[in-house]
Motif scaffolding. Structure first.
Motif, short mmCIF file in Angstrom:
data_model
loop_
_atom_site.label_atom_id
_atom_site.label_comp_id
_atom_site.label_asym_id
_atom_site.label_seq_id
_atom_site.Cartn_x
_atom_site.Cartn_y
_atom_site.Cartn_z
N PRO A 88 0.79 -1.23 0.00
CA PRO A 88 0.00 0.00 0.00
C PRO A 88 0.83 1.29 0.00
O PRO A 88 0.31 2.34 -0.34
N ALA A 89 2.09 1.23 0.37
CA ALA A 89 2.88 2.46 0.51
C ALA A 89 2.98 3.24 -0.80
O ALA A 89 2.71 4.45 -0.80
N PRO A 90 3.37 2.64 -1.93
CA PRO A 90 3.45 3.44 -3.16
C PRO A 90 2.10 4.01 -3.59
O PRO A 90 2.02 5.13 -4.07
N VAL A 91 1.04 3.24 -3.38
CA VAL A 91 -0.29 3.72 -3.74
C VAL A 91 -0.66 4.92 -2.87
O VAL A 91 -1.15 5.95 -3.37
N ALA A 92 -0.40 4.82 -1.58
CA ALA A 92 -0.73 5.92 -0.66
C ALA A 92 0.06 7.17 -1.02
O ALA A 92 -0.50 8.27 -1.08
N ILE A 93 1.35 7.02 -1.29
CA ILE A 93 2.18 8.17 -1.65
C ILE A 93 1.68 8.79 -2.94
O ILE A 93 1.57 10.02 -3.05
N GLY A 94 1.36 7.96 -3.93
CA GLY A 94 0.87 8.48 -5.21
C GLY A 94 -0.44 9.24 -5.06
O GLY A 94 -0.61 10.31 -5.65
N LEU A 95 -1.36 8.70 -4.26
CA LEU A 95 -2.64 9.38 -4.05
C LEU A 95 -2.46 10.71 -3.31
O LEU A 95 -3.10 11.71 -3.66
N ILE A 96 -1.59 10.72 -2.32
CA ILE A 96 -1.36 11.96 -1.57
C ILE A 96 -0.74 13.03 -2.47
O ILE A 96 -1.17 14.19 -2.47
N VAL A 97 0.27 12.64 -3.26
CA VAL A 97 0.92 13.61 -4.16
C VAL A 97 -0.07 14.11 -5.21
O VAL A 97 -0.16 15.32 -5.47
N ALA A 98 -0.83 13.21 -5.82
CA ALA A 98 -1.82 13.63 -6.82
C ALA A 98 -2.85 14.55 -6.19
O ALA A 98 -3.24 15.57 -6.78
N GLY A 99 -3.28 14.23 -4.98
CA GLY A 99 -4.24 15.09 -4.29
C GLY A 99 -3.69 16.48 -4.05
O GLY A 99 -4.37 17.48 -4.28
N LEU A 100 -2.43 16.55 -3.61
CA LEU A 100 -1.82 17.86 -3.38
C LEU A 100 -1.69 18.66 -4.67
O LEU A 100 -1.90 19.87 -4.68
N VAL A 101 -1.36 18.00 -5.77
CA VAL A 101 -1.26 18.69 -7.07
C VAL A 101 -2.62 19.24 -7.47
O VAL A 101 -2.74 20.41 -7.86
#
Length: 179
Positions: A88-101
């Motif tokens: 889940p770590a890469p998915v979580a990081i990707g979602l958080i970064v996309a959300g911030l963008v």
């Protein structure tokens, strides 16, 4: 204790065998002590210790993964169970970064609206509505990323519990019982 640590380091490419529970946890203990000691030193000495710690952790990544796989093998489980702690770590990081963008893109729309660029211009008003949609999407993605982070933590705890199970007695499909 040091013998168990060096044995794990020496067998860094042996992903197909088994590791005793005591040997694995002694390795984890020494690895943790080195990490905590270096973190304490890096806070009081200099950033060079932090760089050395990063290099050390990078250098011991393969032996650590191999030890986890061998420990799972000793309990009769496949190495695919390792993904519980990592997946889940890469998915979580990707979602958080996309959300911030997307949140940032939404803020651009708020700026447009604040300075009055949308007043009276239908294209600009449509753009502001699009920016509002990006903002809402950003909040949703960021929230999903945070939830995935907590879910990943729960799965990592499940992996820790599996690593603490006793090994199978005798030979299993991953080899003989470690001595």
């Amino acid at each position: 204790m040091i013998r168990a640590y060096t044995r794990v380091l020496k067998s860094y490419m042996a992903f197909g065998s088994r590791t005793k529970r005591s040997e694995f946890w002694l390795f984890v203990l020494v690895q943790g002590a080195i990490t905590v000691g270096a973190l304490i030193l890096s806070g009081s000495v200099h950033d060079v210790v932090g760089l050395l710690l990063a290099l050390y952790l990078l250098g011991t990544l393969t032996p650590t993964l191999a030890a986890i796989v061998r420990r799972l093998h000793d309990t009769g489980r496949s190495s695919w169970w390792l993904l519980l702690g990592l997946g889940p770590a890469p998915v979580a990081i990707g979602l958080i970064v996309a959300g911030l963008v997307f949140i940032q893109v939404g803020f651009v729309g708020e700026i447009f609206e604040f300075v009055g660029l949308a007043a009276g211009d239908p294209l600009a008003e449509d753009a502001v509505e699009t920016f509002d949609g990006f903002f809402a999407l950003g909040i949703a993605l960021f929230s999903l990323g945070v939830m995935a982070t907590f879910g990943g933590g729960v799965l990592a705890i499940v992996l820790l519990v599996l690593l603490a199970f006793p090994g199978q007695h005798g030979e299993n499909k991953y080899g003989p019982q470690p001595d």
